[in-house]
Scaffold this motif. Structure first.
Motif, mmCIF file in Angstrom:
data_model
loop_
_atom_site.group_PDB
_atom_site.id
_atom_site.type_symbol
_atom_site.label_atom_id
_atom_site.label_comp_id
_atom_site.label_asym_id
_atom_site.label_seq_id
_atom_site.Cartn_x
_atom_site.Cartn_y
_atom_site.Cartn_z
ATOM 1 N N PHE A 1 0.842 -1.110 0.014
ATOM 2 C CA PHE A 1 -0.162 0.025 0.099
ATOM 3 C C PHE A 1 0.788 1.290 -0.027
ATOM 4 C CE2 PHE A 1 -4.503 -0.774 0.594
ATOM 5 C CZ PHE A 1 -4.262 -2.231 0.405
ATOM 6 N N GLY A 2 2.233 1.236 0.259
ATOM 7 C CA GLY A 2 2.857 2.454 0.501
ATOM 8 C C GLY A 2 4.202 2.189 1.086
ATOM 9 N N CYS A 3 5.089 3.169 1.182
ATOM 10 C CA CYS A 3 6.366 2.847 1.494
ATOM 11 C C CYS A 3 6.913 3.812 2.644
ATOM 12 C CB CYS A 3 7.464 2.916 0.451
ATOM 13 S SG CYS A 3 7.475 4.442 -0.479
ATOM 14 N N LEU A 4 7.916 3.616 3.355
ATOM 15 C CA LEU A 4 8.661 4.233 4.252
ATOM 16 C C LEU A 4 10.039 4.557 3.646
ATOM 17 C CD1 LEU A 4 9.175 5.773 7.042
ATOM 18 C CD2 LEU A 4 10.112 3.474 7.790
ATOM 19 N N VAL A 5 10.361 6.004 3.605
ATOM 20 C CA VAL A 5 11.591 6.612 2.983
ATOM 21 C C VAL A 5 12.350 6.854 4.212
ATOM 22 C CG1 VAL A 5 12.828 7.963 1.643
ATOM 23 C CG2 VAL A 5 10.587 7.325 0.912
ATOM 24 N N TYR A 6 13.287 6.064 4.555
ATOM 25 C CA TYR A 6 14.107 6.386 5.635
ATOM 26 C C TYR A 6 15.640 6.475 5.451
ATOM 27 C CZ TYR A 6 15.489 1.303 5.918
ATOM 28 O OH TYR A 6 16.005 0.143 5.812
ATOM 29 N N ASP A 7 16.469 7.164 6.503
ATOM 30 C CA ASP A 7 17.875 7.503 5.999
ATOM 31 C C ASP A 7 18.709 6.204 6.855
ATOM 32 O OD1 ASP A 7 20.475 8.284 6.019
ATOM 33 O OD2 ASP A 7 19.822 10.293 6.011
ATOM 34 N N HIS A 8 19.052 5.244 6.052
ATOM 35 C CA HIS A 8 19.952 4.075 6.631
ATOM 36 C C HIS A 8 21.183 4.609 7.145
ATOM 37 C CE1 HIS A 8 20.063 0.090 7.570
ATOM 38 N NE2 HIS A 8 20.715 -0.335 6.522
ATOM 39 N N ASN A 9 21.707 5.877 6.712
ATOM 40 C CA ASN A 9 22.844 6.486 7.191
ATOM 41 C C ASN A 9 22.914 7.157 8.612
ATOM 42 O OD1 ASN A 9 23.973 7.024 3.898
ATOM 43 N ND2 ASN A 9 24.867 5.622 5.165
ATOM 44 N N ALA A 10 21.407 7.351 8.870
ATOM 45 C CA ALA A 10 21.319 8.296 10.070
ATOM 46 C C ALA A 10 21.802 7.379 11.301
ATOM 47 C CB ALA A 10 19.652 8.651 10.288
ATOM 48 N N ALA A 11 22.375 7.630 12.295
ATOM 49 C CA ALA A 11 23.043 6.951 13.263
ATOM 50 C C ALA A 11 23.211 7.533 14.489
ATOM 51 C CB ALA A 11 24.457 6.376 12.718
ATOM 52 N N SER A 12 23.382 6.545 15.434
ATOM 53 C CA SER A 12 23.629 7.212 16.913
ATOM 54 C C SER A 12 24.594 8.472 16.955
ATOM 55 C CB SER A 12 24.094 6.094 17.826
ATOM 56 O OG SER A 12 24.530 6.384 19.100
ATOM 57 N N PRO A 13 24.679 9.194 17.848
ATOM 58 C CA PRO A 13 23.695 9.650 19.034
ATOM 59 C C PRO A 13 22.268 9.650 18.617
ATOM 60 C CG PRO A 13 25.049 11.406 18.813
ATOM 61 C CD PRO A 13 25.428 10.389 17.941
ATOM 62 N N ALA A 14 22.218 10.161 17.390
ATOM 63 C CA ALA A 14 20.651 10.393 17.023
ATOM 64 C C ALA A 14 20.000 9.394 16.654
ATOM 65 C CB ALA A 14 20.659 11.641 15.705
ATOM 66 N N VAL A 15 18.712 9.374 16.174
ATOM 67 C CA VAL A 15 17.825 8.191 15.820
ATOM 68 C C VAL A 15 18.500 7.524 14.624
ATOM 69 C CG1 VAL A 15 15.670 7.380 14.995
ATOM 70 C CG2 VAL A 15 15.926 9.200 16.738
ATOM 71 N N VAL A 16 18.690 6.197 14.617
ATOM 72 C CA VAL A 16 19.033 5.418 13.763
ATOM 73 C C VAL A 16 18.003 5.031 12.747
ATOM 74 C CG1 VAL A 16 19.892 3.043 13.317
ATOM 75 C CG2 VAL A 16 20.940 4.283 15.165
ATOM 76 N N ASP A 17 18.228 5.160 11.596
ATOM 77 C CA ASP A 17 17.363 4.622 10.325
ATOM 78 C C ASP A 17 16.106 5.622 10.255
ATOM 79 O OD1 ASP A 17 18.964 2.705 9.513
ATOM 80 O OD2 ASP A 17 17.942 1.227 10.390
ATOM 81 N N GLN A 18 16.373 6.861 10.818
ATOM 82 C CA GLN A 18 15.423 7.900 10.826
ATOM 83 C C GLN A 18 14.474 7.971 9.859
ATOM 84 O OE1 GLN A 18 16.142 11.554 12.950
ATOM 85 N NE2 GLN A 18 14.226 12.273 12.433
ATOM 86 N N GLY A 19 13.314 8.116 9.732
ATOM 87 C CA GLY A 19 12.347 8.204 8.720
ATOM 88 C C GLY A 19 12.286 9.658 8.308
#
Lengths: 76, 162
Positions: B113-131
């Protein structure tokens, strides 16, 4: 905020053991190529580490898929 | 509720403005597109942590290639965006990329039905895999032994009017 649309092209002629095996190899080759390209473009250690983890994950899957394809081609 | 529309995550914008995320849309090399079924009810006002892949509503309902070559055509974690652009033109910021295509020609996907586009490079100490955003396909979409292509809207994967 724009919705996305989907395009589909089906290949029922590939519904054979050989077609599936070739598809698996194609899929893992595509994935590995993309991760290696992303690694090459990565500027930070963090970016490289994420890419490398996926390269290490996909490479044995590709090798297994290639071995399976070779078995099927040999049987044919 | 399920899927009804496409939205950018509000926290992604706030985190970028406040420099509390490692997201860099201009240079990050792995921005992934994960597929989901209709059991998911997305919200763009969730926390940053709950916008991430495998968190919040995105912890279940994922769709992956179920063909014999599974999951080579579309892994659970998604397919990466290619040819990403992040630009501002005529009072509108636009994030977009080339159409996203399954990795092979024998992909089987059901009830997507749809997709999540997320940043696989987003990492600790911020949110990992942030949408970044979620995009609705307008209804159920599927493919049996074929190629599945997400055709991004001409207005971008997401855009923000200034």
């Amino acid at each position: 905020m724009p919705d996305a649309s989907v395009l589909v092209t089906e290949h029922p002629e590939l519904d054979t053991p050989l077609g599936h095996a070739q598809g698996a190899v194609e899929g893992y080759e595509t994935q590995l190529s993309e991760y290696e390209d992303a690694f090459a473009r990565s500027a930070t250690d963090g970016q490289k580490a994420v890419c490398q983890a996926h390269i290490d994950e996909v490479r044995p899957q590709l090798e297994a898929a290639r071995a399976h394809l070779a078995e099927i081609e040999g049987a044919n | 509720m399920a899927w009804t529309n496409s939205k950018v995550f509000a926290t992604m914008i706030t985190d970028l403005m406040n420099n509390t995320t490692t997201i860099d849309l201009n240079t990050d090399t792995l921005i992934e597109v994960a597929l989901f079924d209709t059991t998911v009810t997305p919200s763009n006002t969730v926390t940053s942590a709950n916008s991430a892949y495998a968190a919040g509503v995105w912890a279940s309902g994922g769709v992956t290639d179920t063909g014999t070559s599974a999951p080579a055509g579309w892994p659970a974690l998604g397919r990466p965006l290619g040819s990403v652009t992040s630009t501002f033109t005529t009072a509108t910021y636009t994030f977009t990329a080339a159409n996203t295509v399954s990795a092979n020609s024998v992909t089987t996907l059901a009830a997507t039905f749809g997709c999540l586009v997320y940043d696989h490079n987003a990492a600790s100490p911020a949110v990992v895999d942030q949408g970044l955003c979620y995009n609705y396909f307008g209804g159920t979409q599927s493919v049996t032994l074929g190629q599945f292509t997400i055709a991004w809207n001409a207005s971008g994967i997401f855009n923000i009017a200034a």
